[in-house]
Design an enzyme around this catalytic site. Structure first.
Site, PDB file in Angstrom:
ATOM      1  CG  HIS A   1     -60.133  24.064 122.460  1.00 15.95           C
ATOM      2  ND1 HIS A   1     -60.014  23.256 121.355  1.00 15.95           N
ATOM      3  CD2 HIS A   1     -60.300  23.230 123.530  1.00 15.95           C
ATOM      4  CE1 HIS A   1     -60.113  21.981 121.726  1.00 15.95           C
ATOM      5  NE2 HIS A   1     -60.282  21.942 123.044  1.00 15.95           N
TER       6      HIS A   1
ATOM      7  CB  THR B   1      -6.971   2.885 122.588  1.00 13.17           C
ATOM      8  OG1 THR B   1      -5.618   2.588 122.940  1.00 13.17           O
ATOM      9  CG2 THR B   1      -7.429   1.897 121.516  1.00 13.17           C
ATOM     10  CG  HIS B   2      -7.189   5.227 126.629  1.00 15.69           C
ATOM     11  ND1 HIS B   2      -8.191   5.260 127.557  1.00 15.69           N
ATOM     12  CD2 HIS B   2      -6.909   3.914 126.431  1.00 15.69           C
ATOM     13  CE1 HIS B   2      -8.502   4.032 127.930  1.00 15.69           C
ATOM     14  NE2 HIS B   2      -7.741   3.188 127.248  1.00 15.69           N
TER      15      HIS B   2
ATOM     16  CB  SER C   1     -12.893  37.908 112.300  1.00 11.95           C
ATOM     17  OG  SER C   1     -12.592  37.779 113.686  1.00 11.95           O
TER      18      SER C   1
ATOM     19  CE  LYS D   1      -8.048  29.035 114.041  1.00 13.82           C
ATOM     20  NZ  LYS D   1      -7.894  28.182 115.115  1.00 13.82           N
TER      21      LYS D   1
ATOM     22  CD  GLU E   1     -15.338  23.495 116.076  1.00 17.08           C
ATOM     23  OE1 GLU E   1     -14.203  23.400 116.566  1.00 17.08           O
ATOM     24  OE2 GLU E   1     -15.802  24.558 115.617  1.00 17.08           O
TER      25      GLU E   1
END
Length: 437
Positions: free
Chosen positions: A68, A145-146, A269, A274, A281
């Site tokens: 407790h 749009t879309h 890696s 990149k 993300e």
């Protein structure tokens, strides 16, 4: 929450040390007010204020045995009073209270601290959004749009939209935080059987809280659900900004990208070229966690009778985690927007890549205004637009030389159909509405 996503200030608020310190603050406020009102000896309250101490390790040690946490806490304090030679005063510690009087009221103090810190971060996000919106107020880009080219916008308008949403997020969070700034010391079932209402109100006031007008053994959990919802909406805004950067950073688009520490940062890696939007993300991913906590917060509202503890274990996870992650995501989003690299020339090239297709709507309107039936105008414009789309042709050149269109529009009028300035003539007015300029 794991250390990876915990910033020091917010981590301190949700540490065991601060939790028990807030429990102690509630208990001592109770002692002080009870003494002022003559309900407990003033000398005992004085000794408790001077000598009551806590040890997280000792509390956890006692809890492991008795299972407790509040009794472990009060036992630890009693031991500290005995060590100081004032053991008799400890009988007035926790006087008139039930466990959740302490836990709920102290948790309100932690949430108050958290909300203040998060609101400061929201203010910082608002400022950086305002700065960058004005920086790119007239940076022409293509609206999508879309995911498909629609009509011209400016990059500043895109950011101004985020700014406007941030103002609403701040207002919602402030209101939800105010709704949580309530304490309760009304006892086991909320009837104030062992304390006068005025005493409860005075204790809450001493702690910088408002007194809950009515409570069971707990403050009603709709307040907490609203707060977690407000946090989730803040994180949804962070995700909205980050998701846009992710799309704009794609190789085929390359209109904007998150900061990249060239010469130090590594993107892959295996592939040295990149430049991945890893922070964007991360923001999108962690926003899902806070959003998922809303469901749990809503399920904590309905408890058995005057209380069970099904909500307690949930809140030990979702309240710290939601506050910690919101603080973290705001810091990352401020970094993202503040350091975002923007490429107006690339935006212009992308807009021009379809050779006038994105002005088809204006051509349609001007033909209708000039007297051509809308159905006929739509058929002609769409037919030529589809042909230009499939053949990658020059839509503007086709319109300029189309015999049916030339019957209704002069070369000058056709040229005006393709005017970016005409399309974006209301940018200043929109900014004035958003920023009050």
């Amino acid at each position: 929450m794991i250390q990876r996503y915990t910033r020091p200030e917010m981590g301190r608020i949700w540490s065991d040390e601060n939790k028990y310190a807030q429990w102690l603050a509630v208990e001592l406020a109770n002692c002080d007010i009870q003494a002022e009102r003559g309900h407990i000896p003033a000398e005992s309250a004085k000794f408790l204020r001077e000598y009551a101490a806590i040890s997280v390790d000792r509390i956890l040690e006692i809890e492991a045995e008795i299972r407790h946490d509040v009794i472990a806490f009060t036992t630890c304090v009693a031991e500290s009073m005995a060590s100081a030679g004032h053991s008799d005063a400890s009988r007035w510690f926790h006087y008139g209270l039930t466990s959740n009087d302490v836990v709920d009221t102290a948790q309100a103090l932690q949430l108050k601290e958290s909300a203040e810190l998060i609101l400061k971060r929201v203010d910082s996000l608002i400022e950086v959004l305002k700065t960058r919106a004005h920086e790119f107020k007239h940076a022409i880009a293509i609206g999508r749009t879309h995911g498909v080219h629609a009509e011209p916008i400016t990059f500043g308008l895109k950011i101004a939209n985020w700014y406007d949403e941030a103002l609403r997020a701040k207002r919602r969070l402030h209101e939800a935080a105010e709704d949580l700034r309530y304490g309760k010391l009304s006892g086991a079932v909320g009837t104030l059987a062992h304390m006068e209402p005025a005493t409860e109100a005075a204790i809450c006031e001493k702690l910088g809280l408002k007194v809950a007008p009515i409570a069971s053994q707990v403050v009603s959990r709709d307040r907490h659900a609203a707060f977690v919802s407000a946090l989730a909406l803040v994180c949804a805004l962070c995700e909205k900004c980050a998701l846009e950067v992710r799309h704009l950073q794609r190789t085929e688009v390359r209109e904007a990208e998150e900061p990249f520490a060239e010469g130090a940062q590594k993107g892959s890696s295996a592939m040295p070229h990149k430049r991945n939007p890893i922070v964007s993300e991360q923001i999108c991913g962690l926003a899902r966690v806070v959003r998922s906590n809303v469901q749990a917060a809503f399920e904590d509202i309905a408890l058995w009778h005057e209380r069970d503890i099904s909500h307690s274990s949930v809140e030990r996870v979702i309240l710290p985690d939601s506050c910690i992650l919101t603080d973290y995501l705001l810091a990352k989003t401020i970094w993202l927007i503040g350091g975002m690299r923007v490429y107006p020339e690339r935006m212009k090239r992308n807009l021009e890549s379809t050779k006038g297709l994105v002005f088809s709507g204006q051509v349609l309107l001007d033909l209708a205004a000039a007297g051509m039936l809308r159905e006929q105008a739509y058929k002609i414009v769409q037919s030529e637009a589809m042909r230009a789309w499939h053949e990658e042709g020059d839509f503007r050149a086709v319109i300029e030389n189309h015999p049916e269109i030339r019957k209704y529009l002069t070369p000058e009028q056709i040229s005006r159909c393709f005017s970016v300035d005409r399309q974006l003539g209301s940018v200043d007015a929109i900014f004035a509405r958003v920023f009050g300029e």
